[in-house]
Structure formats: C-alpha cells, structure tokens
Design a protein around this motif. Sequence first.
Motif, PDB file in Angstrom:
ATOM      1  N   ASP A  65       0.826  -1.214   0.000  1.00 25.38           N
ATOM      2  CA  ASP A  65       0.000   0.000   0.000  1.00 25.38           C
ATOM      3  C   ASP A  65       0.854   1.257   0.000  1.00 25.38           C
ATOM      4  O   ASP A  65       0.398   2.330  -0.394  1.00 25.38           O
ATOM      5  CB  ASP A  65      -0.933   0.007   1.209  1.00 25.38           C
ATOM      6  CG  ASP A  65      -2.040  -1.034   1.084  1.00 25.38           C
ATOM      7  OD1 ASP A  65      -2.375  -1.405  -0.059  1.00 25.38           O
ATOM      8  OD2 ASP A  65      -2.561  -1.465   2.129  1.00 25.38           O
ATOM      9  N   THR A  66       2.093   1.129   0.461  1.00 28.86           N
ATOM     10  CA  THR A  66       3.016   2.261   0.445  1.00 28.86           C
ATOM     11  C   THR A  66       4.147   1.974  -0.538  1.00 28.86           C
ATOM     12  O   THR A  66       4.558   0.820  -0.708  1.00 28.86           O
ATOM     13  CB  THR A  66       3.611   2.512   1.841  1.00 28.86           C
ATOM     14  OG1 THR A  66       4.277   1.332   2.284  1.00 28.86           O
ATOM     15  CG2 THR A  66       2.502   2.862   2.830  1.00 28.86           C
ATOM     16  N   SER A  76       4.754  -1.063  -4.997  1.00 25.47           N
ATOM     17  CA  SER A  76       3.610  -0.202  -4.730  1.00 25.47           C
ATOM     18  C   SER A  76       2.359  -1.063  -4.803  1.00 25.47           C
ATOM     19  O   SER A  76       2.442  -2.287  -4.924  1.00 25.47           O
ATOM     20  CB  SER A  76       3.548   0.937  -5.760  1.00 25.47           C
ATOM     21  OG  SER A  76       3.170   0.427  -7.038  1.00 25.47           O
TER      22      SER A  76
END
Length: 314
Positions: A65-66, A76
Amino acid sequence: MLLDVVITAGIALSVYYFNYRVPQRFALPSMAEQGTLYAGGPLQPEGSSAGSLPLEGKFADRFSDTVTTTDTSYRSKDLSITVTAHTLGKGSNRVAYYVADVYTTNIRCFRTYFSQDTYGSGFEEHLTKMSRDVQAVLAMNGDSYCYNHQHTAGALIRNGTVYRAEPTSADVCVLFQNGEMKTYSPDQFDLQQVMQEGAYQSWTFGPSLLDAQGKALSTFNTWDYIRKVHPRSAIGYYEPGHYCFVVVDGRQTGYSRGMTLEELAQVFDDLGCTAAYNLDGGHSTFMTLNHQVVNHPYKPEHKIVDCLYFGEVS
C-alpha cells in the motif's frame, strides 16, 4: 572504378541519412482504417481501475500500500519490480546480464513510448531522458520500429493505437489488454484478429525465443547477423500480470561478450517463461530503474527511438 565505388557509397550514405537520420513524421492510419481493424472496441479510459488484472489476491504478497524503493527494487499497490544481476563463464567467454522481474495488477502500468513523443524516424533520445519524460519506474529499449520498415515492416500497435498495418517476414509479439502475451510466426499473424482479441502493444523485430511449451528454440526466424553474439534486449512472459525484461551486455572483452540467440532463449527457458521475444540489441541495449541505467552498455552515449516501460497509473 574507384570513382564508381565512391559515388555508390555516397549515394548509399545519402539514402541512409535521409531515411533514418533526418527527422520525419510518419502518417497515421485513417480513423476508418482504425475502426476496421479495432472491431473489438476502443480501449478503456485511463484511470486506476482501467486495465485491472485479477492479481491482487493471487500475488498479494508482491504489492504494498506504500511505495518502497531501493537501488534494485520497487514496490507499490500496482507494481512489484526486482532487478538482479547475473554472470556466466569466465575470461573472454564471460557474459553479464540483468533480469527485471515484474508483477503488475494493472496492464496500463505497461506502456510504450516514442522518442520525443513523436511517431517517425530521426527522433532519438537517451533512455534516461525518456524514462523521466514518462515517469517510468522500469524502462528498456524497444524494437526500433522506424528502422525496420524495409526488411520487416509489420504491424505497429502502441498503447492500443494501430500506427502501421503492413505485412512482415518477421515474428511478431503482441501484448493483450487481458495481460496475455503471445508470439506469432509471419504466417500465423492476423492483425485484424489480434485487434479483435484486444491487442494493446505489438513489436516487430524478433525472433520468438520459446516454443509453445515454453522451451528454448534452437532454430530462429531471422537473418544470420542477428543469430551471432550480440548485446541483447528481450521480454519474457509468465502469465497475465507477470513479465520480465532481460538485457545482456556485450562487445566488452573480459566483462561481457554478449549472447547468441540460443543462449538468450535458454535464459528464458531457465526462468520458466512461457513466451519470450528478442528486441533490438547491440548499441541499443539499455535498461533503467528509477531513471538510472542498470546495465553497462558498450556505447553509453547512444540514443534510441522507442522504449517499453512500467510506470504508475495516475
């Protein structure tokens, strides 16, 4: 006699310079031609949901998610890229090559780009510049589409648009909107059929490197020069959403001599790919990660005319 040779050489150089070095924009197919070919309908609009592949669950551990990035990786919510370096042999027989293993949840992350954003010949840029222009995460040189119109011609589909619809004597590689990638011999390839099936990208250089069972070929549909030892660029396919870029350095004795087609095909066989395709190589062999050149080209100053790349979908 000498004068005749000089005149002939001068004419040949003039033709080469005009055809390949003087910037010339190519004409695009008419909308009627596009409509006839693309019976499958237009591409979906850009956006994070367009082109989504059912991979979030299957390869969930590959994504994040980051955004996290290192010198050799990027992760990503839509992309997972890992670049590894490999060597074979020793001394004058040493070979150095790089493999970029790529997972994506969205086929729109996989795009192509013409140098200077212009369809034509004589438009060239360094891959690092092209990568920055399109905000690529990973990029590699393409098939040098504008240099093959005399000996292979062929179809040219980029990001869902048909730019060229000509016959070819070369193998053709097609990436589809559903994430599948297939290679075709000249007698197998049908442009209208692949467009109806949702063709998204195509490349005409080759040859194909693996057979229908994913095993390395030993005979290739290409001319003798391409069969010899060269720096190489090629693309591999495992399944929808999982691909790899491979670049092989060459023409640098003691560091890397390059590869034959048989050796390159074996690399993809060993990787477990189900399809693989040779792109332009030689002094055009470049790969970048986060706008930095990954490999060690023997002509680092060389500019190229097109690339394929992975980047985030806005």
